[in-house]
Design a protein around this motif. Structure first.
Motif, PDB file in Angstrom:
ATOM      1  N   UNK A  13       0.813  -1.184   0.009  1.00  0.00           N
ATOM      2  CA  UNK A  13      -0.110   0.097  -0.001  1.00  0.00           C
ATOM      3  C   UNK A  13       0.971   1.099   0.131  1.00  0.00           C
ATOM      4  N   UNK A  14       0.633   2.196  -0.800  1.00  0.00           N
ATOM      5  CA  UNK A  14       1.515   3.313  -0.868  1.00  0.00           C
ATOM      6  C   UNK A  14       1.351   4.211   0.432  1.00  0.00           C
ATOM      7  N   UNK A  15       2.403   4.697   0.888  1.00  0.00           N
ATOM      8  CA  UNK A  15       2.494   5.174   2.175  1.00  0.00           C
ATOM      9  C   UNK A  15       3.248   6.759   1.959  1.00  0.00           C
ATOM     10  N   UNK A  16       2.770   7.797   2.760  1.00  0.00           N
ATOM     11  CA  UNK A  16       3.152   8.970   2.634  1.00  0.00           C
ATOM     12  C   UNK A  16       3.401   9.504   4.151  1.00  0.00           C
ATOM     13  N   UNK A  17       4.399   9.475   4.546  1.00  0.00           N
ATOM     14  CA  UNK A  17       4.799  10.090   5.920  1.00  0.00           C
ATOM     15  C   UNK A  17       5.227  11.350   6.121  1.00  0.00           C
ATOM     16  N   UNK A  18       4.334  11.954   6.418  1.00  0.00           N
ATOM     17  CA  UNK A  18       4.884  13.760   6.650  1.00  0.00           C
ATOM     18  C   UNK A  18       5.076  14.029   8.246  1.00  0.00           C
ATOM     19  N   UNK A  19       6.181  14.597   8.382  1.00  0.00           N
ATOM     20  CA  UNK A  19       6.557  14.987   9.726  1.00  0.00           C
ATOM     21  C   UNK A  19       6.715  13.893  10.794  1.00  0.00           C
ATOM     22  N   UNK A  49      14.920  14.870  -4.668  1.00  0.00           N
ATOM     23  CA  UNK A  49      14.790  13.949  -6.144  1.00  0.00           C
ATOM     24  C   UNK A  49      13.801  15.061  -6.944  1.00  0.00           C
ATOM     25  N   UNK A  50      13.290  15.891  -6.212  1.00  0.00           N
ATOM     26  CA  UNK A  50      12.071  16.777  -6.934  1.00  0.00           C
ATOM     27  C   UNK A  50      12.933  17.941  -7.142  1.00  0.00           C
ATOM     28  N   UNK A  51      14.200  18.317  -6.663  1.00  0.00           N
ATOM     29  CA  UNK A  51      14.906  19.730  -6.949  1.00  0.00           C
ATOM     30  C   UNK A  51      15.228  20.331  -5.758  1.00  0.00           C
ATOM     31  N   UNK A  52      15.603  21.562  -5.819  1.00  0.00           N
ATOM     32  CA  UNK A  52      15.924  22.226  -4.623  1.00  0.00           C
ATOM     33  C   UNK A  52      14.573  23.166  -4.569  1.00  0.00           C
ATOM     34  N   UNK A  68      12.955  10.852   2.358  1.00  0.00           N
ATOM     35  CA  UNK A  68      13.082   9.065   2.086  1.00  0.00           C
ATOM     36  C   UNK A  68      12.340   8.690   1.028  1.00  0.00           C
ATOM     37  N   UNK A  69      12.807   8.008   0.031  1.00  0.00           N
ATOM     38  CA  UNK A  69      11.961   7.588  -1.020  1.00  0.00           C
ATOM     39  C   UNK A  69      12.649   6.069  -1.076  1.00  0.00           C
ATOM     40  N   UNK A  70      11.240   4.997  -1.210  1.00  0.00           N
ATOM     41  CA  UNK A  70      11.764   3.623  -1.385  1.00  0.00           C
ATOM     42  C   UNK A  70      10.437   2.965  -1.905  1.00  0.00           C
ATOM     43  N   UNK A  71      10.377   2.354  -3.017  1.00  0.00           N
ATOM     44  CA  UNK A  71       9.304   1.650  -3.607  1.00  0.00           C
ATOM     45  C   UNK A  71       7.923   2.422  -3.289  1.00  0.00           C
ATOM     46  N   UNK A  72       7.412   1.716  -2.543  1.00  0.00           N
ATOM     47  CA  UNK A  72       5.969   2.595  -2.380  1.00  0.00           C
ATOM     48  C   UNK A  72       5.753   3.270  -1.078  1.00  0.00           C
ATOM     49  N   UNK A  73       7.010   3.724  -0.404  1.00  0.00           N
ATOM     50  CA  UNK A  73       7.204   4.764   0.709  1.00  0.00           C
ATOM     51  C   UNK A  73       7.719   6.069   0.129  1.00  0.00           C
ATOM     52  N   UNK A  74       7.044   7.024   0.867  1.00  0.00           N
ATOM     53  CA  UNK A  74       7.618   8.455   0.723  1.00  0.00           C
ATOM     54  C   UNK A  74       7.411   9.081   2.185  1.00  0.00           C
ATOM     55  N   UNK A  95       3.956  12.864  -6.556  1.00  0.00           N
ATOM     56  CA  UNK A  95       4.657  11.747  -6.662  1.00  0.00           C
ATOM     57  C   UNK A  95       4.027  10.636  -5.868  1.00  0.00           C
ATOM     58  N   UNK A  96       3.405  11.018  -4.694  1.00  0.00           N
ATOM     59  CA  UNK A  96       2.462  10.214  -4.152  1.00  0.00           C
ATOM     60  C   UNK A  96       1.329   9.715  -4.602  1.00  0.00           C
ATOM     61  N   UNK A  97       0.518  10.787  -5.373  1.00  0.00           N
ATOM     62  CA  UNK A  97      -0.518  10.445  -6.091  1.00  0.00           C
ATOM     63  C   UNK A  97      -0.349   9.351  -7.172  1.00  0.00           C
ATOM     64  N   UNK A  98       0.758   9.671  -8.121  1.00  0.00           N
ATOM     65  CA  UNK A  98       1.216   8.747  -9.018  1.00  0.00           C
ATOM     66  C   UNK A  98       1.471   7.070  -8.367  1.00  0.00           C
ATOM     67  N   UNK A  99       1.848   7.153  -7.165  1.00  0.00           N
ATOM     68  CA  UNK A  99       2.180   5.846  -6.502  1.00  0.00           C
ATOM     69  C   UNK A  99       0.767   5.213  -6.410  1.00  0.00           C
ATOM     70  N   UNK A 100      -0.041   6.058  -5.907  1.00  0.00           N
ATOM     71  CA  UNK A 100      -1.572   5.641  -5.400  1.00  0.00           C
ATOM     72  C   UNK A 100      -2.230   5.044  -6.551  1.00  0.00           C
ATOM     73  N   UNK A 101      -2.036   5.795  -7.840  1.00  0.00           N
ATOM     74  CA  UNK A 101      -2.857   5.233  -9.041  1.00  0.00           C
ATOM     75  C   UNK A 101      -2.069   4.083  -9.608  1.00  0.00           C
ATOM     76  N   UNK A 102      -1.070   3.781  -9.074  1.00  0.00           N
ATOM     77  CA  UNK A 102      -0.454   2.402  -9.488  1.00  0.00           C
ATOM     78  C   UNK A 102      -0.656   1.119  -8.621  1.00  0.00           C
ATOM     79  N   UNK A 103      -1.319   1.574  -7.512  1.00  0.00           N
ATOM     80  CA  UNK A 103      -1.649   0.498  -6.359  1.00  0.00           C
ATOM     81  C   UNK A 103      -3.079  -0.447  -6.903  1.00  0.00           C
ATOM     82  N   UNK A 104      -2.980  -1.636  -6.856  1.00  0.00           N
ATOM     83  CA  UNK A 104      -3.907  -2.354  -7.140  1.00  0.00           C
ATOM     84  C   UNK A 104      -4.718  -2.939  -6.145  1.00  0.00           C
TER      85      UNK A 104
END
Length: 105
Positions: A13-19, A49-52, A68-74, A95-104
């Motif tokens: 499952x895509x994971x987005x960890x903020x703070x 990875x997104x720039x400065x 941090x970025x790895x497979x389904x985790x941001x 990037x997270x939304x794109x991960x979610x779109x790939x999740x089945x």
């Protein structure tokens, strides 16, 4: 929190960890959680990875890197939602939304 995180990772499952979510990711990875001498509040430069960019921080603890970025985790120690709008979404959120779109389900 750690059990739910581990279960979501196992299921892909895509994971987005903020703070605090980034701190959970760090604890899972056995990174050291450190109390800062004083609260980190403000806008600081970050290179990823997104720039400065300049990002909003608001926390008393830190763990590992600012992102941090790895497979389904941001994970990010900052708050990308503060630097985001409907017309110009933050690259981390895109990037997270794109991960979610790939999740089945």
């Amino acid at each position: 929190c750690l059990n739910e995180y581990r279960e979501a990772r196992k299921k892909g499952i895509p994971i987005l960890g903020i703070c605090l979510g980034m701190q959970v990711i760090g604890l899972h990875n056995r990174w050291e959680l450190k109390k800062l001498p004083q609260r980190k509040v403000g806008i600081y430069p970050v290179s990823g990875w997104w720039g400065n960019t300049y990002e909003t921080f608001w926390h008393d603890y830190t763990v590992g890197p600012d992102f941090y970025r790895e497979e389904n985790v941001i994970g990010v120690q900052f708050h990308p939602e503060y630097q985001s709008s409907k017309d110009k979404p933050h690259p981390v959120l895109v990037e997270f939304i794109n991960l979610c779109k790939q999740y089945e389900i």
